[in-house]
Design a protein around this motif. Sequence first.
Motif, mmCIF file in Angstrom:
data_model
loop_
_atom_site.group_PDB
_atom_site.id
_atom_site.type_symbol
_atom_site.label_atom_id
_atom_site.label_comp_id
_atom_site.label_asym_id
_atom_site.label_seq_id
_atom_site.Cartn_x
_atom_site.Cartn_y
_atom_site.Cartn_z
ATOM 1 N N ALA A 27 0.842 -1.200 0.000
ATOM 2 C CA ALA A 27 0.000 0.000 0.000
ATOM 3 C C ALA A 27 0.880 1.255 0.000
ATOM 4 N N ALA B 245 -2.656 -2.315 -10.064
ATOM 5 C CA ALA B 245 -2.547 -2.478 -8.613
ATOM 6 C C ALA B 245 -2.010 -3.857 -8.242
ATOM 7 N N GLY C 26 -7.306 -9.940 0.221
ATOM 8 C CA GLY C 26 -6.766 -8.956 1.169
ATOM 9 C C GLY C 26 -5.510 -8.293 0.632
ATOM 10 N N CYS C 27 -4.605 -9.101 0.073
ATOM 11 C CA CYS C 27 -3.356 -8.537 -0.460
ATOM 12 C C CYS C 27 -3.638 -7.613 -1.640
ATOM 13 N N TYR C 28 -4.615 -7.991 -2.478
ATOM 14 C CA TYR C 28 -4.966 -7.138 -3.618
ATOM 15 C C TYR C 28 -5.556 -5.805 -3.131
ATOM 16 N N LEU D 19 -4.964 -4.230 -0.433
ATOM 17 C CA LEU D 19 -3.899 -3.370 0.097
ATOM 18 C C LEU D 19 -3.129 -2.694 -1.044
ATOM 19 N N LYS D 20 -2.829 -3.478 -2.097
ATOM 20 C CA LYS D 20 -2.116 -2.902 -3.243
ATOM 21 C C LYS D 20 -2.940 -1.772 -3.865
ATOM 22 N N LEU D 21 -4.249 -2.036 -4.007
ATOM 23 C CA LEU D 21 -5.122 -1.046 -4.643
ATOM 24 C C LEU D 21 -5.252 0.207 -3.784
ATOM 25 N N ALA D 22 -5.275 0.023 -2.456
ATOM 26 C CA ALA D 22 -5.470 1.151 -1.538
ATOM 27 C C ALA D 22 -4.412 2.232 -1.764
ATOM 28 N N GLY D 23 -3.164 1.804 -1.968
ATOM 29 C CA GLY D 23 -2.107 2.781 -2.174
ATOM 30 C C GLY D 23 -2.282 3.541 -3.480
#
Lengths: 234, 103
Positions: free
Chosen positions: A81, A102, B13-15, B17-21
Amino acid sequence: MDSQRRAAVRDGLGVGLAVGLSGLAFGAAAVAAGLGVAQACALSVVAFTGASQFALVGVVAGGGNLLAGALGAMLLGGRNALYGLRLAPTLGARGWRRLLTAHLVIDETTAVATAQPEPRSARAGFWATAVSLYLTWNLATLFGALGAARLGNPETYGLDVVGPAAFLALLWPRLVSGGTERVVALLAMAVAVATTPLLPPGVPVMLAAVAALAGVVRRRRTPPARRAGELSKA
Amino acid sequence: MAVWIAVLATGIGCYALKLAGLVAPQRVLSDERVRRFTALVPVALLTALVAVQTLAHGRVLELDAARLSGLAAAVVALLLRAPFLVVLVAAAVVTAGLRAFGV
């Protein structure tokens, strides 16, 4: 394609192929832990972040609580993140492309992208790493799960040092040229190593982000940086 | 079945988190300090990762002589301005070589 972008693509392909091969170790570990071949492959396809995958498999192997295992794996994925926050302006992906991009924001793609001198080569490096690593990691997972472990432990071939060596090589120019970066790096390593015996795996590396805060404070004591125009910098 | 649920939950969940950033409002980056922070985050997290991957096994700190020597070989290659792939090969060859000799 100019030489900077060619160099970025070359580095990205190197990281993708070299680190992707450690998917063999993941596939083998997953099957040894009791996952099916399909489950091992599904994890590489949908999670695609090595440390989290190894963490979940470790919990399955140890017969631990699966919910705690999944949460631990997500904790390890938390740093992605922070990477996304850094990479968003550089990658500039919008709409459905952002949903695809992403999935590829991980240690390796961030390391290659942020090692580049300008945004165009950063994007080239990001995509070269992402595509080569995604393909290699998933194929290697499949082969590892199908029994490539009979070829021997990947550690025999020194593959466990390739990841750290790649990150170090990509960070090297910034560590050599920047005093602030060196301070941040040393502090981050100290924080992570000192807290490793005390905290669940994944947390020490996340905690090392406080070293970046120290870098911000340090920078403010020196004359203020140019404010306008810095936004476009990679 | 429970393992499948854990696999899919981890993936989702991991995806997320990646998208959140990536989808965080870019306004937060308009502050100079936030921008400095996010610029330094990869340096901090990746060097921490290098240290942990080299020195730790789970929560146990361990000195693996072969792995440490491989990383040292990478540093020497970097000081000699070797190309990126040469750095990776040097690290792997030294580590694998020492292990072949039982180190």
